[in-house]
Design an enzyme around this catalytic site. Sequence first.
Site, PDB file in Angstrom:
ATOM      1  N   ASP A 184       6.699 -11.736  18.259  1.00 35.62           N
ATOM      2  CA  ASP A 184       7.533 -11.036  19.224  1.00 35.62           C
ATOM      3  C   ASP A 184       9.007 -11.107  18.817  1.00 35.62           C
ATOM      4  O   ASP A 184       9.529 -12.184  18.552  1.00 35.62           O
ATOM      5  CB  ASP A 184       7.338 -11.668  20.608  1.00 35.62           C
ATOM      6  CG  ASP A 184       8.191 -11.012  21.677  1.00 35.62           C
ATOM      7  OD1 ASP A 184       7.914  -9.848  22.014  1.00 35.62           O
ATOM      8  OD2 ASP A 184       9.144 -11.655  22.155  1.00 35.62           O
ATOM      9  N   ASP A 187      -8.821 -14.420  41.729  1.00 36.49           N
ATOM     10  CA  ASP A 187      -7.482 -14.750  42.210  1.00 36.49           C
ATOM     11  C   ASP A 187      -6.517 -13.582  42.022  1.00 36.49           C
ATOM     12  O   ASP A 187      -5.313 -13.713  42.252  1.00 36.49           O
ATOM     13  CB  ASP A 187      -6.937 -15.998  41.509  1.00 36.49           C
ATOM     14  CG  ASP A 187      -6.785 -15.816  40.001  1.00 36.49           C
ATOM     15  OD1 ASP A 187      -7.187 -14.757  39.471  1.00 36.49           O
ATOM     16  OD2 ASP A 187      -6.269 -16.740  39.347  1.00 36.49           O
ATOM     17  N   HIS A 226       2.462  -2.468  26.021  1.00 39.66           N
ATOM     18  CA  HIS A 226       2.825  -3.028  27.331  1.00 39.66           C
ATOM     19  C   HIS A 226       4.288  -2.815  27.688  1.00 39.66           C
ATOM     20  O   HIS A 226       4.694  -3.138  28.808  1.00 39.66           O
ATOM     21  CB  HIS A 226       2.514  -4.527  27.351  1.00 39.66           C
ATOM     22  CG  HIS A 226       3.342  -5.314  26.372  1.00 39.66           C
ATOM     23  ND1 HIS A 226       3.154  -5.234  25.007  1.00 39.66           N
ATOM     24  CD2 HIS A 226       4.365  -6.193  26.556  1.00 39.66           C
ATOM     25  CE1 HIS A 226       4.023  -6.017  24.397  1.00 39.66           C
ATOM     26  NE2 HIS A 226       4.770  -6.618  25.310  1.00 39.66           N
ATOM     27  N   ASP A 227       5.087  -2.294  26.761  1.00 40.04           N
ATOM     28  CA  ASP A 227       6.518  -2.116  27.005  1.00 40.04           C
ATOM     29  C   ASP A 227       6.925  -0.673  27.248  1.00 40.04           C
ATOM     30  O   ASP A 227       8.116  -0.353  27.200  1.00 40.04           O
ATOM     31  CB  ASP A 227       7.320  -2.671  25.813  1.00 40.04           C
ATOM     32  CG  ASP A 227       7.503  -4.178  25.891  1.00 40.04           C
ATOM     33  OD1 ASP A 227       7.498  -4.712  27.022  1.00 40.04           O
ATOM     34  OD2 ASP A 227       7.642  -4.824  24.847  1.00 40.04           O
ATOM     35  N   GLU A 241       6.849  -7.488  15.434  1.00 44.94           N
ATOM     36  CA  GLU A 241       7.490  -6.497  16.293  1.00 44.94           C
ATOM     37  C   GLU A 241       8.941  -6.317  15.861  1.00 44.94           C
ATOM     38  O   GLU A 241       9.753  -7.226  15.984  1.00 44.94           O
ATOM     39  CB  GLU A 241       7.452  -6.917  17.766  1.00 44.94           C
ATOM     40  CG  GLU A 241       8.035  -5.835  18.673  1.00 44.94           C
ATOM     41  CD  GLU A 241       8.539  -6.348  20.016  1.00 44.94           C
ATOM     42  OE1 GLU A 241       8.637  -5.537  20.945  1.00 44.94           O
ATOM     43  OE2 GLU A 241       8.845  -7.550  20.125  1.00 44.94           O
ATOM     44  N   ASP A 264      -0.045 -13.628  20.473  1.00 43.86           N
ATOM     45  CA  ASP A 264       1.385 -13.332  20.544  1.00 43.86           C
ATOM     46  C   ASP A 264       2.153 -14.641  20.385  1.00 43.86           C
ATOM     47  O   ASP A 264       1.888 -15.616  21.098  1.00 43.86           O
ATOM     48  CB  ASP A 264       1.714 -12.715  21.914  1.00 43.86           C
ATOM     49  CG  ASP A 264       2.560 -11.464  21.801  1.00 43.86           C
ATOM     50  OD1 ASP A 264       3.533 -11.503  21.021  1.00 43.86           O
ATOM     51  OD2 ASP A 264       2.270 -10.468  22.481  1.00 43.86           O
ATOM     52  N   ASP A 300      -8.240 -13.162  33.351  1.00 42.07           N
ATOM     53  CA  ASP A 300      -8.387 -14.480  32.736  1.00 42.07           C
ATOM     54  C   ASP A 300      -9.184 -14.391  31.440  1.00 42.07           C
ATOM     55  O   ASP A 300      -9.729 -13.339  31.080  1.00 42.07           O
ATOM     56  CB  ASP A 300      -9.033 -15.465  33.703  1.00 42.07           C
ATOM     57  CG  ASP A 300     -10.265 -14.887  34.408  1.00 42.07           C
ATOM     58  OD1 ASP A 300     -11.156 -14.383  33.704  1.00 42.07           O
ATOM     59  OD2 ASP A 300     -10.320 -14.926  35.653  1.00 42.07           O
ATOM     60  N   ASP A 323     -10.666 -10.067  35.939  1.00 41.79           N
ATOM     61  CA  ASP A 323     -10.556 -11.292  36.723  1.00 41.79           C
ATOM     62  C   ASP A 323     -11.950 -11.801  37.082  1.00 41.79           C
ATOM     63  O   ASP A 323     -12.730 -11.086  37.705  1.00 41.79           O
ATOM     64  CB  ASP A 323      -9.744 -10.989  37.995  1.00 41.79           C
ATOM     65  CG  ASP A 323      -9.712 -12.146  38.973  1.00 41.79           C
ATOM     66  OD1 ASP A 323      -9.899 -13.295  38.531  1.00 41.79           O
ATOM     67  OD2 ASP A 323      -9.487 -11.888  40.172  1.00 41.79           O
ATOM     68  N   ASN A 370     -12.380 -15.204  38.376  1.00 43.62           N
ATOM     69  CA  ASN A 370     -12.331 -16.252  39.412  1.00 43.62           C
ATOM     70  C   ASN A 370     -11.716 -15.736  40.708  1.00 43.62           C
ATOM     71  O   ASN A 370     -11.396 -16.517  41.607  1.00 43.62           O
ATOM     72  CB  ASN A 370     -11.587 -17.493  38.906  1.00 43.62           C
ATOM     73  CG  ASN A 370     -10.119 -17.203  38.589  1.00 43.62           C
ATOM     74  OD1 ASN A 370      -9.682 -16.056  38.632  1.00 43.62           O
ATOM     75  ND2 ASN A 370      -9.372 -18.245  38.276  1.00 43.62           N
TER      76      ASN A 370
END
Length: 554
Positions: free
Chosen positions: A200, A25, A334-335, A258, A98, A29, A21, A23
Amino acid sequence: MTENWWEKAIVYQIYPKSFKDTNNDGIGDLQGIIKSLDYIKELGVNTLWLNPIFISPQVDNGYDISNYYAIDEIFGDIRDVEELINEAHKRDLKIIFDLVLNHTSSQHPWFQEALKGPDNLYRDYYLWADEQLDGSLPNNWESFFGGSVWEKDYKSDQYYFHLFDKEMPDLNWENPEVMKSMIDIAKFWLDKGIDGFRLDAFIHMIKSKFSFQVANVSKGEIAIAEEYYANLPEVKHYLSEFISAIKHIKPDCFILGEAASATPELADSYIREDLCGAVISFDHFDEKIIGDDERIPEGLEERAIDSKKMKANLSAWQEALTPNKYPTLYWNNHDMPRAVSRFGDDELYRDKSAKALATGMYLLKGIPVILYGEEIGMKNLAVDSVDTFQSPKAVRQHIQLLESGFSKAESLGIIASVNKEASRGVMQWNKSDFAGFSTKASWIGENVEEKYNVESELKDETSILRFYQKLLKLKQEDIFSLGDVEFLESSDQLLAYKRTYEDQSAVVLVNLTNEKVETPEWLAQYKDWQEVLSSEVEMDEKELLPYTYIVYKN
C-alpha cells in the site's frame, strides 16, 4: 513460457469486511472467505488479494495497523488465517496480503513509545519537526485526508508527520530499524505460507527535507505537494533493500505495488526483480463531464467514460512496459466507485456494459485484478445516510446540494457516484434480506436485488457471472495472457486490438459507449474466424449497437 507464476495471475480482490459474515455481527470474516473458496475457484481466478485484516482501530478500515502480527478479532484469529491459506492452496489458489509500509496506527506500540519523548528508542521510527521561528507549522504541505500533514505533540512541542489521517503517523524509512522491523513482519507471514504482498502507498515511503515549501501558495495556506512526498528517487533504494530481503526468504514472492500516480514509464522502472512484480496505478482512468446542472458543485458533475483518452492510456501502458513486464488490468477497486455505475450504464445497459468493459480490459496483455462482486455486476451502493461517507468533504457537499434544491436521496446518489465508499457495499449472495451477506444489517449497507446476486446468476446462462467464467477461462489461454498486442484503427468509441502468440491470432472489438457506432470495414476480413465471445444480439454489418463486444480467433 512464463518466468514468474504471476504473469498468468488473475487476481480477485476481497474487501473482508464486506464479503461474507458467518458469525452474524454484520461484518465479513475469514470464515466467510473460507466457505466461499469453491465459488471463487469456479469463477476462474487463481490469486486472492485480501485488504488488511490485522489488528486496527479501523480509523481507515484497517489501513491504520496497530499490530501487524495479529488478526483483528472482527475477522477471526490466526487459526482462521492458517485454515484459509491451507484451504486456498488445496484449490491451487495463491494468497497475497495487503501490507502498509508508509505508516502505522497512532495506537501502534512503536508510536506510543515514540510519544514518550525525543530520547525514546522508537522516536526515530517516525518523522518529527519543530515549528518555524514565527510559530507556524514546519511547512505548508497538505494531507491527502485534508488539513496539514503536521499534528502537534504538546508534550514535546514537536510535530509528527502524517500524509493520511492524523491517527496514521508516517514511518521513517531512513531509520534502519524500521526496515528490519518490516522485514520481520513480512517474514512472519511468508512463513505462514502466503504467496506475496500488495504494498500500500509504497511511493510515499521517502519524503523531501521538511524545510522545503510549496511554491505559489499564499502564506498561511496549505497544498498537496506530491513532488515532495511521492515517487522520490530514493524510494527505489529503500524498496529494493526491503524486497531483496523478502525474495531471499521466498524467491517467488509476488509483490503488487500500489503506485497511484505512476505513469507507464515510471511504472516500468518500478517493475524489476528487486522491486515490484506488477504495479497498480490510477493513471489509465479518464472521464468527461456530461452534465450541465450548475447547482452541482465542482467535482460532483455527471460524468461518462472518455473513451478516446482511455484508449490512448491503455495503449500507452501496453507499449511503454518493456518485454516480460505486465500492466495490471482493472476497472474497480476499493478506492473508487463501481465501474458499471462509473464507466458503464447501470440502468439501461447494465448487463451489456458490464460484459463489454470486462472484455475490452481483461483480454489485453496484463494481470486482471477483479473486485469482489464485479462478476455479478454490482453497482454503487445505495446510500441512505451521509454518515456512510468517511470524508468530511461529503458532509459539506450534502449540505450544499440540499440547499440547492436536491432531495436527500438525490444528494446522496450524486455524492456516491464519485465516492469510494460506494464500492464497498456487501457482496450480494442472494435476494434475501441483507443480500445473503449476514442475518443482520451490515456495517455499511447492501443492495438487495432480484437479479444481480450469485444465486440468481448461477441459474442464468446469460448472466454477467456466467459471462465472467467464460471470459476468465479465455484469459488463461496463452494468446490472451502472453501474446503481443497491436491496437487497430477504430473510431473514438471503439476499443479494438489484435493479440498474437506463436501461430495464433485473435481480434477483440468493443463498443465502450451507449451509442451506436459505425462498424469498421476491416472487421469483415475476420468473419470466417471462430467467434469465441460475442454479445447476445444479431450483429449488424453497418452498425455496432451500444456496448457490443466481439472476439474472433483463428
